[in-house]
Design an enzyme around this catalytic site. Structure first.
Site, PDB file in Angstrom:
ATOM      1  N   MET A  94     -14.776  16.727  24.042  1.00 12.59           N
ATOM      2  CA  MET A  94     -13.667  16.298  23.201  1.00 12.59           C
ATOM      3  C   MET A  94     -13.344  17.314  22.102  1.00 12.59           C
ATOM      4  O   MET A  94     -13.235  16.969  20.931  1.00 12.59           O
ATOM      5  CB  MET A  94     -13.956  14.914  22.611  1.00 12.59           C
ATOM      6  N   HIS A 113      -8.719  15.259  33.284  1.00 11.57           N
ATOM      7  CA  HIS A 113      -7.926  14.508  32.310  1.00 11.57           C
ATOM      8  C   HIS A 113      -7.547  13.156  32.922  1.00 11.57           C
ATOM      9  O   HIS A 113      -7.105  13.106  34.077  1.00 11.57           O
ATOM     10  CB  HIS A 113      -6.675  15.301  31.935  1.00 11.57           C
ATOM     11  N   ASP A 149      -4.267  20.724  27.970  1.00 14.63           N
ATOM     12  CA  ASP A 149      -4.028  20.044  29.250  1.00 14.63           C
ATOM     13  C   ASP A 149      -2.824  20.606  30.004  1.00 14.63           C
ATOM     14  O   ASP A 149      -2.066  19.856  30.645  1.00 14.63           O
ATOM     15  CB  ASP A 149      -3.857  18.526  29.027  1.00 14.63           C
TER      16      ASP A 149
HETATM   17  C1  GAR Z   1     -13.252  10.799  30.989  1.00 17.43           C
HETATM   18  O1  GAR Z   1     -12.417   9.703  31.213  1.00 17.43           O
HETATM   19  C2  GAR Z   1     -12.440  12.072  30.883  1.00 17.43           C
HETATM   20  O2  GAR Z   1     -11.352  12.112  31.752  1.00 17.43           O
HETATM   21  C3  GAR Z   1     -11.983  11.998  29.460  1.00 17.43           C
HETATM   22  O3  GAR Z   1     -13.113  11.534  28.747  1.00 17.43           O
HETATM   23  C4  GAR Z   1     -13.894  10.711  29.605  1.00 17.43           C
HETATM   24  C5  GAR Z   1     -15.309  11.246  29.602  1.00 17.43           C
HETATM   25  O4  GAR Z   1     -16.161  10.393  30.324  1.00 17.43           O
HETATM   26  N1  GAR Z   1     -11.526  13.262  28.985  1.00 17.43           N
HETATM   27  C6  GAR Z   1     -10.474  13.409  28.187  1.00 17.43           C
HETATM   28  O5  GAR Z   1      -9.813  12.482  27.766  1.00 17.43           O
HETATM   29  C7  GAR Z   1     -10.140  14.840  27.827  1.00 17.43           C
HETATM   30  N2  GAR Z   1      -8.863  14.911  27.206  1.00 17.43           N
HETATM   31  P1  GAR Z   1     -17.581  10.876  30.823  1.00 17.43           P
HETATM   32  O6  GAR Z   1     -18.282  11.480  29.593  1.00 17.43           O
HETATM   33  O7  GAR Z   1     -18.269   9.643  31.282  1.00 17.43           O
HETATM   34  O8  GAR Z   1     -17.384  11.892  31.899  1.00 17.43           O
END
Ligand code: GAR
Length: 205
Positions: A94, A113, A149
């Site tokens: 993040m 994403h 993105d």
């Molecule tokens: C996921 O949904 C990913 O797509 C999102 O954060 C989550 C992480 O989950 N990423 C974003 O929003 C990036 N802009 P995880 O730690 O369980 O993989």
């Protein structure tokens, strides 16, 4: 090819990639998982799966974005994840990375994403999609360039929005597709099957 994964939290995408590499014998070696957050749950999961981890805390860091990213690059390089033979997966990382980092690792960093880009970039993509009233959303795996993105899209998976969906229910169904899409993309790249021409990617045979 050597793999580095950058996380900030739960690490479920990281987990599905690491498990698939073993199970499906994907030709890429997981070398290091780096988190900017010392409390990321994914760190323990990586360790359990036998992958080295490193925390480079971003909270309280007073330098520039590029100075922070140089710390990441140092750890990637120490672990053999280089711009020549490496792949870096952002998996729920993040932080926005600096343009210097994306330039140095050009076409070597990919991200997942939780929306069908170019719709709903940035934070809270699933909520943005619901608020907009779309009937279909999904997820996108893309190369990382200097924008947020915006890089060339490798693949997307579609998720229909159901009546009564909440951010939580939609996110959960999208996440299940994320796990499938991210593994597919890593596999294609590891097999040398993704060709990039400008903004467009295609599958080499
Ligand atoms: C996921 O949904 C990913 O797509 C999102 O954060 C989550 C992480 O989950 N990423 C974003 O929003 C990036 N802009 P995880 O730690 O369980 O993989």
């Amino acid at each position: 090819m050597n793999l580095g994964i950058l996380i900030s939290g739960r690490g479920s995408n990281m987990e599905s990639i690491l498990k698939a590499i073993k199970k499906q014998k994907i030709p890429i070696a997981p070398k290091i998982v780096i988190s900017n957050n010392p409390d990321a749950k994914g760190l323990k999961i990586a360790q359990k799966l036998g992958v080295a981890t490193k925390v480079i805390q971003s909270k309280g860091f007073t330098g520039t974005r590029w100075e922070y990213d140089q710390k990441i690059i140092q750890v990637l390089e120490e672990n053999g994840v280089t711009p020549k033979n490496g792949l870096v997966c952002l998996a729920g990382f993040m932080r926005i990375i600096s343009s210097e980092f994306s330039a140095k690792y050009k076409n070597r960093i990919i991200n997942i994403h939780p929306a069908l880009l170019p719709a709903f970039p940035g934070l809270h993509a699933q909520k943005q999609a619901l608020d907009h009233g779309v009937k279909y959303s999904g997820c996108t795996v893309h190369y990382v360039d200097s924008g947020v993105d915006t890089g060339p899209i490798i693949l997307q998976e579609i998720v229909p929005v159901k009546d009564g969906d909440t951010e939580e229910t939609l996110s959960k169904r999208i996440l299940a597709k994320e796990h499938i899409a991210y593994v597919k993309a890593v596999k294609l790249i590891a097999q040398g099957k993704v060709k990039i021409a400008g903004r467009t990617t295609s599958r080499a045979r």
